[in-house]
Design a protein around this motif. Sequence first.
Motif, PDB file in Angstrom:
ATOM      1  N   UNK A 142       0.857  -1.188   0.000  1.00  0.00           N
ATOM      2  CA  UNK A 142       0.000   0.000   0.000  1.00  0.00           C
ATOM      3  C   UNK A 142       0.894   1.240   0.000  1.00  0.00           C
ATOM      4  N   UNK A 143       0.625   2.141  -0.938  1.00  0.00           N
ATOM      5  CA  UNK A 143       1.450   3.343  -1.067  1.00  0.00           C
ATOM      6  C   UNK A 143       0.653   4.630  -0.925  1.00  0.00           C
ATOM      7  N   UNK A 144      -0.665   4.561  -1.008  1.00  0.00           N
ATOM      8  CA  UNK A 144      -1.455   5.777  -0.930  1.00  0.00           C
ATOM      9  C   UNK A 144      -2.929   5.504  -1.087  1.00  0.00           C
ATOM     10  N   UNK A 145      -3.665   6.585  -1.262  1.00  0.00           N
ATOM     11  CA  UNK A 145      -5.120   6.481  -1.394  1.00  0.00           C
ATOM     12  C   UNK A 145      -5.662   7.637  -2.223  1.00  0.00           C
ATOM     13  N   UNK A 146      -6.893   7.479  -2.681  1.00  0.00           N
ATOM     14  CA  UNK A 146      -7.647   8.547  -3.331  1.00  0.00           C
ATOM     15  C   UNK A 146      -9.127   8.207  -3.226  1.00  0.00           C
ATOM     16  N   UNK A 147      -9.975   9.218  -3.339  1.00  0.00           N
ATOM     17  CA  UNK A 147     -11.408   9.020  -3.159  1.00  0.00           C
ATOM     18  C   UNK A 147     -12.214   9.814  -4.177  1.00  0.00           C
ATOM     19  N   UNK A 148     -13.479   9.416  -4.303  1.00  0.00           N
ATOM     20  CA  UNK A 148     -14.445  10.229  -5.035  1.00  0.00           C
ATOM     21  C   UNK A 148     -15.790  10.112  -4.331  1.00  0.00           C
ATOM     22  N   UNK A 149     -16.626  11.100  -4.574  1.00  0.00           N
ATOM     23  CA  UNK A 149     -18.010  11.027  -4.121  1.00  0.00           C
ATOM     24  C   UNK A 149     -18.895  11.647  -5.200  1.00  0.00           C
ATOM     25  N   UNK A 150     -20.083  11.136  -5.291  1.00  0.00           N
ATOM     26  CA  UNK A 150     -21.063  11.656  -6.235  1.00  0.00           C
ATOM     27  C   UNK A 150     -21.443  13.069  -5.792  1.00  0.00           C
ATOM     28  N   UNK A 151     -21.288  14.016  -6.685  1.00  0.00           N
ATOM     29  CA  UNK A 151     -21.622  15.405  -6.369  1.00  0.00           C
ATOM     30  C   UNK A 151     -22.967  15.798  -6.977  1.00  0.00           C
ATOM     31  N   UNK A 152     -23.239  15.304  -8.192  1.00  0.00           N
ATOM     32  CA  UNK A 152     -24.483  15.635  -8.880  1.00  0.00           C
ATOM     33  C   UNK A 152     -24.848  14.461  -9.784  1.00  0.00           C
ATOM     34  N   UNK A 153     -25.906  13.740  -9.424  1.00  0.00           N
ATOM     35  CA  UNK A 153     -26.301  12.538 -10.175  1.00  0.00           C
ATOM     36  C   UNK A 153     -26.777  12.893 -11.588  1.00  0.00           C
ATOM     37  N   UNK A 154     -27.674  13.871 -11.706  1.00  0.00           N
ATOM     38  CA  UNK A 154     -28.245  14.202 -13.004  1.00  0.00           C
ATOM     39  C   UNK A 154     -27.175  14.630 -14.005  1.00  0.00           C
ATOM     40  N   UNK A 155     -26.206  15.428 -13.534  1.00  0.00           N
ATOM     41  CA  UNK A 155     -25.153  15.920 -14.427  1.00  0.00           C
ATOM     42  C   UNK A 155     -23.900  15.052 -14.406  1.00  0.00           C
TER      43      UNK A 155
END
Length: 177
Positions: free
Chosen positions: A73-86
């Motif tokens: 393991x060397x690192x991490x990154x993330x995402x989250x849904x900000x706008x479903x329609x777009x």
Amino acid sequence: MIEGDGLRLRRGNEDDVDFLVGLLNDEDVEPFLAASRARDRASVLEEVRASEARPEESGVFVIEVPDGDGWARAGMMQFSLSNRRSRIAQLGGLAIHPNYRGRRLSDEAARLFQRHLIFDLDFHRLQLECYGFNDRAIRHAERAGFVHEGVKRKAYQRHGEWVDGVLFGLIREDLER
């Protein structure tokens, strides 16, 4: 599993939580992450579980590099849904463990992540924000192909002073060129 040149990305799981908590609280990492960022074990575990339960809405990914016969393991990154329609995803939480810095892992990981989010998960737009004092993150975003879209002046109180938020975006067409 997303394979790249000398690294791979995979969705984090419960076995990764202690690594993630340690990374997020590392003295060379923590000052550059959002002040509101979850750093305690229970909150990080909750994020990992949400990533596994709703993979189209959020993702905690671990960056791994070859290590002998296995992967480290060397690192991490993330995402989250900000706008479903777009179909907009908010990126964040990019952190490389200090032992693995200087290899441009974050750049390669970001490019893999972008392609996964846009072409596999069908997002149209990816966006991120970093503190104005975080020169390393700003240079990384530019190298990884993000477009500088603006500055939120003195938007956040961090380390006892008001600091800017620097905004970046990337759209599907940027990767189709």
